[in-house]
Design a protein around this motif. Structure first.
Motif, PDB file in Angstrom:
ATOM      1  N   SER A 228      61.991  26.503   1.038  1.00 25.76           N
ATOM      2  CA  SER A 228      63.313  26.153   0.519  1.00 25.76           C
ATOM      3  C   SER A 228      63.399  24.660   0.230  1.00 25.76           C
ATOM      4  CB  SER A 228      64.399  26.555   1.524  1.00 25.76           C
ATOM      5  OG  SER A 228      64.433  27.951   1.715  1.00 25.76           O
ATOM      6  N   ILE A 229      62.942  23.845   1.169  1.00 19.54           N
ATOM      7  CA  ILE A 229      62.958  22.399   0.967  1.00 19.54           C
ATOM      8  C   ILE A 229      61.992  21.992  -0.138  1.00 19.54           C
ATOM      9  CG2 ILE A 229      62.452  20.166   2.027  1.00 19.54           C
ATOM     10  CD1 ILE A 229      65.018  21.342   3.045  1.00 19.54           C
ATOM     11  N   TRP A 230      60.806  22.575  -0.134  1.00 23.19           N
ATOM     12  CA  TRP A 230      59.820  22.233  -1.163  1.00 23.19           C
ATOM     13  C   TRP A 230      60.332  22.585  -2.557  1.00 23.19           C
ATOM     14  CZ3 TRP A 230      55.184  24.941   1.732  1.00 23.19           C
ATOM     15  CH2 TRP A 230      54.850  24.166   2.863  1.00 23.19           C
ATOM     16  N   ALA A 231      61.179  23.617  -2.658  1.00 22.21           N
ATOM     17  CA  ALA A 231      61.701  24.033  -3.964  1.00 22.21           C
ATOM     18  C   ALA A 231      62.526  22.935  -4.625  1.00 22.21           C
ATOM     19  CB  ALA A 231      62.535  25.302  -3.816  1.00 22.21           C
ATOM     20  N   VAL A 232      63.119  22.052  -3.821  1.00 20.80           N
ATOM     21  CA  VAL A 232      63.878  20.939  -4.393  1.00 20.80           C
ATOM     22  C   VAL A 232      62.928  20.019  -5.168  1.00 20.80           C
ATOM     23  CG1 VAL A 232      65.398  18.984  -3.906  1.00 20.80           C
ATOM     24  CG2 VAL A 232      65.541  21.055  -2.505  1.00 20.80           C
ATOM     25  N   ASN A 233      61.736  19.800  -4.629  1.00 19.92           N
ATOM     26  CA  ASN A 233      60.754  18.941  -5.284  1.00 19.92           C
ATOM     27  C   ASN A 233      60.133  19.601  -6.508  1.00 19.92           C
ATOM     28  OD1 ASN A 233      61.127  17.152  -3.125  1.00 19.92           O
ATOM     29  ND2 ASN A 233      59.405  18.013  -1.976  1.00 19.92           N
ATOM     30  N   SER A 234      60.022  20.923  -6.494  1.00 23.03           N
ATOM     31  CA  SER A 234      59.329  21.624  -7.574  1.00 23.03           C
ATOM     32  C   SER A 234      60.304  22.259  -8.567  1.00 23.03           C
ATOM     33  CB  SER A 234      58.397  22.688  -6.987  1.00 23.03           C
ATOM     34  OG  SER A 234      59.103  23.569  -6.126  1.00 23.03           O
ATOM     35  N   PHE A 235      60.977  23.332  -8.171  1.00 28.63           N
ATOM     36  CA  PHE A 235      61.873  24.039  -9.084  1.00 28.63           C
ATOM     37  C   PHE A 235      62.958  23.120  -9.638  1.00 28.63           C
ATOM     38  CE2 PHE A 235      59.991  27.547  -6.749  1.00 28.63           C
ATOM     39  CZ  PHE A 235      59.836  28.524  -7.715  1.00 28.63           C
ATOM     40  N   ALA A 236      63.548  22.283  -8.780  1.00 31.19           N
ATOM     41  CA  ALA A 236      64.648  21.416  -9.212  1.00 31.19           C
ATOM     42  C   ALA A 236      64.155  20.153  -9.912  1.00 31.19           C
ATOM     43  CB  ALA A 236      65.528  21.046  -8.013  1.00 31.19           C
ATOM     44  N   HIS A 237      62.858  20.072 -10.175  1.00 31.79           N
ATOM     45  CA  HIS A 237      62.327  19.015 -11.030  1.00 31.79           C
ATOM     46  C   HIS A 237      61.628  19.609 -12.247  1.00 31.79           C
ATOM     47  CE1 HIS A 237      62.838  15.020  -9.137  1.00 31.79           C
ATOM     48  NE2 HIS A 237      62.990  15.727  -8.034  1.00 31.79           N
ATOM     49  N   MET A 238      61.738  20.932 -12.414  1.00 35.17           N
ATOM     50  CA  MET A 238      61.056  21.603 -13.518  1.00 35.17           C
ATOM     51  C   MET A 238      62.022  22.358 -14.425  1.00 35.17           C
ATOM     52  SD  MET A 238      57.665  21.149 -13.138  1.00 35.17           S
ATOM     53  CE  MET A 238      56.602  20.459 -11.860  1.00 35.17           C
TER      54      MET A 238
END
Length: 329
Positions: A228-238
């Motif tokens: 969930s936290i990692w998704a901020v770095n990936s999905f929410a930057h893509m």
């Protein structure tokens, strides 16, 4: 509840660090031409691998778990995420509000439950991320691809620029906080206690099996929280819109916001990093904001910083991708 209006004159670096803007690199090196050999962080690969093996086994145990155990696992997930979102991120990294000692102690313990470095290291990396966004000094530079920015950055040793620029950050506020110093000194025992021991022992009170408690409330809950936290770095930057700043990779991603307490309103956050709400939608998919507001009502949080509607409107008109709509607040 009183909030203090802020402006965006410092751009996406506001509240992240107090350094010379001239230090900011204008261009990221082309990672496709980066011929440095990969330096694999084997200890992280083993640790993350074991967590996921335990989580997979926890999935098979789900049908045999008691309902109270599943509720407890969700509660631990929410507490750990709160330690990251309301604690490490909005309180310590950006100083978007102030917290009294009891709340800081709770958030530090909750952050230990998330098992994501100690507070000092987490905030140092995050301040690097804002100050040197999408350059080699950004720990999870999104220009290196989805997998790298999601989890790959943890599996490799940090780029030398991350370490070099990190040493230049002003971390005096973190060093001056006794809660941060104590959590850093005793991070490993506190993380093991909060992340595995307590989540495992509590379900035994209602006669849950030890294996169910350990693998579901410990490993499975932790793995879901990490992604969930990692998704901020990936999905929410893509993927998503950029109503406030089309010049950064951070986007508005409602799905990420839903799962991680409001952090998915990420384009807003990079435009107004010292806004404690990280969004202009109030409590909508923003559990961290609701938590901070409740703490403020109880007198445990204060000096909440908020971007004024006029400033948001002006910023969206000046640098947004035209997807912003009047009356969003």
């Amino acid at each position: 509840m009183a909030t203090r209006c802020i402006d965006d004159t410092a751009g996406p670096l506001a509240g992240a660090v107090a350094s010379d803007p001239a230090e900011i690199p204008l261009q990221s090196s082309d990672v496709r031409k980066d011929k440095r050999p990969w330096e694999i962080a084997w200890h992280h690969i083993v640790k993350i691998g074991l967590i996921h093996l335990g989580a997979i086994y926890g999935l098979f145990l789900l049908p045999s778990a008691r309902a109270y155990t599943l509720l407890w696992a969700f509660f631990c997930y929410a507490v750990a995420n709160c330690g990251v979102t309301a604690g490490a991120h909005r309180l310590w990294s950006h100083r978007s509000y102030k917290a009294r000692l009891p709340l800081r102690v709770f958030l530090a313990l909750a952050h230990s439950m998330a098992f994501q470095y100690d507070l000092y290291k987490w905030c140092q990396d995050h301040r690097n991320h804002h100050k040197y966004l999408d350059t080699d000094a950004d720990p999870h530079n999104s220009k290196r691809g989805f997998f790298f920015t999601h989890v790959g950055w943890l599996l490799l040793r940090k780029h030398p620029d991350v370490k070099a620029k990190g040493k230049l950050l002003d971390m005096s506020d973190m060093k001056a906080d006794p809660v941060v110093r104590i959590q850093r000194k005793f991070y490993l025992p506190s993380a093991l206690l909060m992340c595995f021991v307590i989540p495992t022992l509590v379900p035994l009170l209602w006669d849950e099996s030890l294996s169910n408690a350990f693998y579901i409330c410990g490993f499975l809950r932790l793995a879901v929280g990490l992604h969930s936290i990692w998704a901020v770095n990936s999905f929410a930057h893509m993927w998503g819109t950029k109503p406030y700043d089309k010049h950064v990779t951070a986007t508005e991603n409602p799905l990420v916001a839903f799962f991680i307490g409001g952090e998915g309103w990420h384009n807003y956050h990079h435009a107004f990093p010292v806004d404690y709400s990280s969004s202009e939608f109030g409590w909508k998919a923003n559990a961290a904001m609701a938590f901070i507001d409740i703490m403020a009502w109880l007198g445990l949080a204060y000096d909440l910083k908020k971007a004024s509607p006029g400033v948001v409107r002006a910023r969206a008109a000046r640098t947004g991708d035209r997807s912003w709509k009047e009356g969003a607040q």
